[in-house]
Scaffold this motif. Structure first.
Motif, PDB file in Angstrom:
ATOM      1  N   VAL A 183       0.841  -1.201   0.000  1.00 56.36           N
ATOM      2  CA  VAL A 183       0.000   0.000   0.000  1.00 56.36           C
ATOM      3  C   VAL A 183       0.874   1.248   0.000  1.00 56.36           C
ATOM      4  O   VAL A 183       0.615   2.204  -0.746  1.00 56.36           O
ATOM      5  CB  VAL A 183      -0.980  -0.009   1.201  1.00 56.36           C
ATOM      6  CG1 VAL A 183      -1.713   1.325   1.319  1.00 56.36           C
ATOM      7  CG2 VAL A 183      -1.971  -1.153   1.073  1.00 56.36           C
ATOM      8  N   ASN A 184       1.928   1.258   0.810  1.00 58.23           N
ATOM      9  CA  ASN A 184       2.829   2.413   0.880  1.00 58.23           C
ATOM     10  C   ASN A 184       3.443   2.711  -0.488  1.00 58.23           C
ATOM     11  O   ASN A 184       3.409   3.848  -0.956  1.00 58.23           O
ATOM     12  CB  ASN A 184       3.921   2.161   1.925  1.00 58.23           C
ATOM     13  CG  ASN A 184       4.870   3.331   2.079  1.00 58.23           C
ATOM     14  OD1 ASN A 184       4.461   4.479   2.087  1.00 58.23           O
ATOM     15  ND2 ASN A 184       6.140   3.027   2.181  1.00 58.23           N
ATOM     16  N   LEU A 185       3.995   1.698  -1.129  1.00 54.94           N
ATOM     17  CA  LEU A 185       4.609   1.906  -2.442  1.00 54.94           C
ATOM     18  C   LEU A 185       3.563   2.330  -3.479  1.00 54.94           C
ATOM     19  O   LEU A 185       3.840   3.200  -4.318  1.00 54.94           O
ATOM     20  CB  LEU A 185       5.346   0.655  -2.895  1.00 54.94           C
ATOM     21  CG  LEU A 185       6.647   0.365  -2.159  1.00 54.94           C
ATOM     22  CD1 LEU A 185       7.239  -0.967  -2.607  1.00 54.94           C
ATOM     23  CD2 LEU A 185       7.650   1.488  -2.344  1.00 54.94           C
ATOM     24  N   SER A 186       2.387   1.728  -3.421  1.00 55.81           N
ATOM     25  CA  SER A 186       1.321   2.107  -4.356  1.00 55.81           C
ATOM     26  C   SER A 186       0.950   3.583  -4.194  1.00 55.81           C
ATOM     27  O   SER A 186       0.789   4.296  -5.186  1.00 55.81           O
ATOM     28  CB  SER A 186       0.085   1.246  -4.140  1.00 55.81           C
ATOM     29  OG  SER A 186       0.378  -0.102  -4.371  1.00 55.81           O
ATOM     30  N   LEU A 187       0.817   4.028  -2.965  1.00 55.21           N
ATOM     31  CA  LEU A 187       0.469   5.428  -2.717  1.00 55.21           C
ATOM     32  C   LEU A 187       1.610   6.368  -3.097  1.00 55.21           C
ATOM     33  O   LEU A 187       1.382   7.439  -3.676  1.00 55.21           O
ATOM     34  CB  LEU A 187       0.074   5.627  -1.252  1.00 55.21           C
ATOM     35  CG  LEU A 187      -1.230   4.977  -0.816  1.00 55.21           C
ATOM     36  CD1 LEU A 187      -1.408   5.086   0.689  1.00 55.21           C
ATOM     37  CD2 LEU A 187      -2.411   5.592  -1.554  1.00 55.21           C
ATOM     38  N   LYS A 188       2.843   5.972  -2.757  1.00 60.94           N
ATOM     39  CA  LYS A 188       3.999   6.826  -3.084  1.00 60.94           C
ATOM     40  C   LYS A 188       4.202   6.967  -4.584  1.00 60.94           C
ATOM     41  O   LYS A 188       4.724   7.975  -5.046  1.00 60.94           O
ATOM     42  CB  LYS A 188       5.274   6.260  -2.458  1.00 60.94           C
ATOM     43  CG  LYS A 188       5.458   6.617  -1.008  1.00 60.94           C
ATOM     44  CD  LYS A 188       6.749   6.087  -0.469  1.00 60.94           C
ATOM     45  CE  LYS A 188       7.903   6.758  -1.149  1.00 60.94           C
ATOM     46  NZ  LYS A 188       9.198   6.398  -0.584  1.00 60.94           N
ATOM     47  N   LEU A 189       3.820   5.963  -5.338  1.00 57.73           N
ATOM     48  CA  LEU A 189       4.003   6.016  -6.791  1.00 57.73           C
ATOM     49  C   LEU A 189       2.817   6.645  -7.512  1.00 57.73           C
ATOM     50  O   LEU A 189       2.875   6.843  -8.726  1.00 57.73           O
ATOM     51  CB  LEU A 189       4.263   4.610  -7.331  1.00 57.73           C
ATOM     52  CG  LEU A 189       5.553   3.953  -6.835  1.00 57.73           C
ATOM     53  CD1 LEU A 189       5.643   2.514  -7.312  1.00 57.73           C
ATOM     54  CD2 LEU A 189       6.778   4.758  -7.267  1.00 57.73           C
ATOM     55  N   THR A 190       1.742   6.950  -6.778  1.00 59.79           N
ATOM     56  CA  THR A 190       0.550   7.513  -7.420  1.00 59.79           C
ATOM     57  C   THR A 190       0.105   8.790  -6.715  1.00 59.79           C
ATOM     58  O   THR A 190       0.751   9.818  -6.865  1.00 59.79           O
ATOM     59  CB  THR A 190      -0.594   6.480  -7.460  1.00 59.79           C
ATOM     60  OG1 THR A 190      -0.894   6.053  -6.129  1.00 59.79           O
ATOM     61  CG2 THR A 190      -0.239   5.276  -8.316  1.00 59.79           C
ATOM     62  N   VAL A 191      -0.941   8.721  -5.940  1.00 59.23           N
ATOM     63  CA  VAL A 191      -1.610   9.911  -5.409  1.00 59.23           C
ATOM     64  C   VAL A 191      -0.844  10.654  -4.317  1.00 59.23           C
ATOM     65  O   VAL A 191      -1.080  11.841  -4.106  1.00 59.23           O
ATOM     66  CB  VAL A 191      -3.035   9.568  -4.905  1.00 59.23           C
ATOM     67  CG1 VAL A 191      -3.908   9.120  -6.045  1.00 59.23           C
ATOM     68  CG2 VAL A 191      -3.003   8.522  -3.817  1.00 59.23           C
ATOM     69  N   LEU A 192       0.060   9.981  -3.617  1.00 53.69           N
ATOM     70  CA  LEU A 192       0.820  10.655  -2.556  1.00 53.69           C
ATOM     71  C   LEU A 192       2.311  10.684  -2.876  1.00 53.69           C
ATOM     72  O   LEU A 192       3.158  10.505  -2.002  1.00 53.69           O
ATOM     73  CB  LEU A 192       0.567   9.964  -1.206  1.00 53.69           C
ATOM     74  CG  LEU A 192      -0.855  10.082  -0.673  1.00 53.69           C
ATOM     75  CD1 LEU A 192      -1.028   9.274   0.607  1.00 53.69           C
ATOM     76  CD2 LEU A 192      -1.223  11.539  -0.428  1.00 53.69           C
TER      77      LEU A 192
ATOM     78  N   LYS B 196       4.334  13.031  -0.756  1.00 55.07           N
ATOM     79  CA  LYS B 196       3.985  13.008   0.669  1.00 55.07           C
ATOM     80  C   LYS B 196       4.282  11.620   1.238  1.00 55.07           C
ATOM     81  O   LYS B 196       3.372  10.855   1.543  1.00 55.07           O
ATOM     82  CB  LYS B 196       2.521  13.377   0.862  1.00 55.07           C
ATOM     83  CG  LYS B 196       2.219  14.781   0.382  1.00 55.07           C
ATOM     84  CD  LYS B 196       0.803  15.157   0.634  1.00 55.07           C
ATOM     85  CE  LYS B 196       0.598  16.562   0.105  1.00 55.07           C
ATOM     86  NZ  LYS B 196      -0.550  17.194   0.618  1.00 55.07           N
ATOM     87  N   PRO B 197       5.562  11.285   1.425  1.00 48.93           N
ATOM     88  CA  PRO B 197       5.916   9.936   1.871  1.00 48.93           C
ATOM     89  C   PRO B 197       5.446   9.604   3.281  1.00 48.93           C
ATOM     90  O   PRO B 197       5.088   8.462   3.552  1.00 48.93           O
ATOM     91  CB  PRO B 197       7.441   9.922   1.778  1.00 48.93           C
ATOM     92  CG  PRO B 197       7.840  11.353   1.914  1.00 48.93           C
ATOM     93  CD  PRO B 197       6.746  12.129   1.239  1.00 48.93           C
ATOM     94  N   VAL B 198       5.424  10.570   4.170  1.00 49.08           N
ATOM     95  CA  VAL B 198       4.969  10.295   5.533  1.00 49.08           C
ATOM     96  C   VAL B 198       3.468  10.015   5.525  1.00 49.08           C
ATOM     97  O   VAL B 198       3.001   9.093   6.201  1.00 49.08           O
ATOM     98  CB  VAL B 198       5.332  11.460   6.483  1.00 49.08           C
ATOM     99  CG1 VAL B 198       4.758  11.230   7.879  1.00 49.08           C
ATOM    100  CG2 VAL B 198       6.856  11.630   6.564  1.00 49.08           C
ATOM    101  N   ALA B 199       2.714  10.757   4.740  1.00 51.29           N
ATOM    102  CA  ALA B 199       1.271  10.510   4.638  1.00 51.29           C
ATOM    103  C   ALA B 199       1.012   9.128   4.029  1.00 51.29           C
ATOM    104  O   ALA B 199       0.131   8.396   4.484  1.00 51.29           O
ATOM    105  CB  ALA B 199       0.603  11.598   3.799  1.00 51.29           C
ATOM    106  N   ALA B 200       1.785   8.755   3.008  1.00 51.42           N
ATOM    107  CA  ALA B 200       1.621   7.433   2.385  1.00 51.42           C
ATOM    108  C   ALA B 200       1.896   6.326   3.389  1.00 51.42           C
ATOM    109  O   ALA B 200       1.132   5.355   3.477  1.00 51.42           O
ATOM    110  CB  ALA B 200       2.555   7.303   1.178  1.00 51.42           C
TER     111      ALA B 200
END
Length: 175
Positions: free
Chosen positions: A43-52, A55-59
């Motif tokens: 989930v973290n990598l998916s968010l960091k590579l797309t919508v966030l 914002k790595p801390v938010a991801a």
């Protein structure tokens, strides 16, 4: 027919079986944690590579919260076999909220105190630093905190009842 646990134990070297049986709650906790670690990573990598992306801390926080919900269900139903008391759920999520902060601190330090981010370092170095600080160090610190806090405050009734000596049942004479 042997249970899944018995089949799994049969595959473990005989010398390790007593240790695993003696520490089965810890083993189950670690299996749940490993599953949730993989979920957090994906989930973290998916968010960091797309919508966030910026914002790595938010991801990491969002990924950790999602994994925490899964962790609660699995720990409650399998690791600690709890009865779903409301107080227990509230304490679990309070402990987990603190653990999310514990998990985020190494990433915050890496990114914003040590400046391990672009343009100060390469994109590859930034991602490695994020992985090591947020996913590895942060998760390890949060895992230790969660296990300690869950045993101390959340699943206390289970630990106490498991360690209390069991009296043998008294036979009552039939009238």
């Amino acid at each position: 027919m042997p249970s899944p646990t018995q089949r799994a134990l049969a595959r473990v070297p005989a010398g390790m079986r007593p240790f695993l049986v003696r520490h089965r709650k810890l083993v189950k906790f670690l299996l749940v944690g490993s599953t949730c670690f993989v979920l957090t990573l994906v989930v973290n990598l998916s968010l960091k590579l797309t919508v966030l992306q910026h914002k790595p801390v938010a991801a990491l926080t969002v990924a950790t919260v999602i994994a925490t919900v899964v962790s609660y269900v699995l720990n409650r139903q399998w690791s600690f076999r709890a009865n779903g008391r409301q107080r227990e759920a509230v304490l679990f999520f309070v402990v987990s909220a603190v653990a999310v902060l514990v998990n985020d601190v190494p990433l915050i330090v890496s990114r914003y105190l040590l400046d391990l981010r672009e343009p100060d370092v390469s994109a590859f170095t930034q991602e490695i630093a994020d992985l090591v600080s947020g996913m590895l160090i942060g998760t390890l610190l949060a895992m230790v905190f969660r296990y300690w806090a869950m045993k101390r405050w959340v699943f206390v009734h289970l630990t106490e009842s498991a360690s209390a000596p069991q009296d043998s049942p008294q036979r009552v004479p039939q009238a």
